[in-house]
Design a protein around this motif. Structure first.
Motif, PDB file in Angstrom:
ATOM      1  N   VAL A 215       0.860  -1.185   0.000  1.00 17.89           N
ATOM      2  CA  VAL A 215       0.000   0.000   0.000  1.00 17.89           C
ATOM      3  C   VAL A 215       0.893   1.229   0.000  1.00 17.89           C
ATOM      4  O   VAL A 215       2.036   1.184   0.461  1.00 17.89           O
ATOM      5  N   VAL A 216       0.348   2.321  -0.524  1.00 19.88           N
ATOM      6  CA  VAL A 216       1.103   3.560  -0.656  1.00 19.88           C
ATOM      7  C   VAL A 216       0.375   4.671   0.097  1.00 19.88           C
ATOM      8  O   VAL A 216      -0.849   4.791   0.025  1.00 19.88           O
ATOM      9  N   TYR A 217       1.162   5.468   0.806  1.00 17.57           N
ATOM     10  CA  TYR A 217       0.662   6.647   1.508  1.00 17.57           C
ATOM     11  C   TYR A 217       1.443   7.846   0.973  1.00 17.57           C
ATOM     12  O   TYR A 217       2.634   7.717   0.668  1.00 17.57           O
ATOM     13  N   THR A 218       0.800   8.987   0.888  1.00 13.42           N
ATOM     14  CA  THR A 218       1.472  10.197   0.419  1.00 13.42           C
ATOM     15  C   THR A 218       1.097  11.378   1.308  1.00 13.42           C
ATOM     16  O   THR A 218       0.083  11.367   2.002  1.00 13.42           O
ATOM     17  N   LYS A 219       1.951  12.387   1.249  1.00 12.36           N
ATOM     18  CA  LYS A 219       1.664  13.644   1.944  1.00 12.36           C
ATOM     19  C   LYS A 219       2.158  14.769   1.053  1.00 12.36           C
ATOM     20  O   LYS A 219       3.305  14.742   0.596  1.00 12.36           O
ATOM     21  N   ASP A 220       1.284  15.739   0.804  1.00 19.42           N
ATOM     22  CA  ASP A 220       1.669  16.919   0.033  1.00 19.42           C
ATOM     23  C   ASP A 220       2.367  17.925   0.923  1.00 19.42           C
ATOM     24  O   ASP A 220       2.157  17.949   2.144  1.00 19.42           O
ATOM     25  N   ARG A 221       3.197  18.753   0.298  1.00 11.30           N
ATOM     26  CA  ARG A 221       3.894  19.816   1.023  1.00 11.30           C
ATOM     27  C   ARG A 221       2.870  20.674   1.761  1.00 11.30           C
ATOM     28  O   ARG A 221       1.883  21.110   1.164  1.00 11.30           O
TER      29      ARG A 221
END
Length: 136
Positions: A127-133
């Motif tokens: 699974v992939v998690y992301t966070k934007d600036r």
């Protein structure tokens, strides 16, 4: 050691990498955390991954959260990347919970089978998690 050589080379090329963690009182090796240029193109071609690997004896004691939080602060202050990623085996609930605690968001559409893990292995699906600036 092959791992140490790869970490050292990553620092030379990118200026960041994985740092060893130790318990302050005992000086015991806890594991490592840091930033890596991801070998996988998840959202774009220039992915930076935040990751950790903590020895089981030190799980659930806050080491990964403290170190990863510091790395996120460093990342936003010292790079111009628009986002950061993290990924783990679908069944790795502790890491998934930590990703959420760090403010990363699960991206179900980006899930993938890890190319270095056999398809029949329960650790294969990632699974992939992301966070934007952050703004401002």
């Amino acid at each position: 050691n092959n791992l140490i050589d790869r970490i050292t080379e990553h620092f030379k090329i990118h200026g960041f990498g994985l740092w060893a963690l130790e318990e302050k009182e005992s000086k015991l090796f806890v594991g490592f955390t840091g930033l890596l240029s991801s070998p996988f193109s998840i959202k774009s071609n220039d992915e930076i991954e935040i990751g950790w690997r903590i020895a089981r004896a030190f799980w659930r004691r806050g080491f990964a959260f403290e170190a990863a939080s510091a790395w996120l602060e460093w990342f936003w202050a010292n790079t111009n990347h628009s986002h950061i990623i993290s990924f783990t085996s679908e069944i790795n609930e502790p890491s998934r919970c930590l990703m959420e605690k760090l403010g990363l968001e699960h991206q179900p559409i980006l899930a993938f089978d890890h190319p270095k893990i056999p398809k029949n292995d329960p650790l294969c699906r990632h699974v992939v998690y992301t966070k934007d600036r952050p703004d401002g």
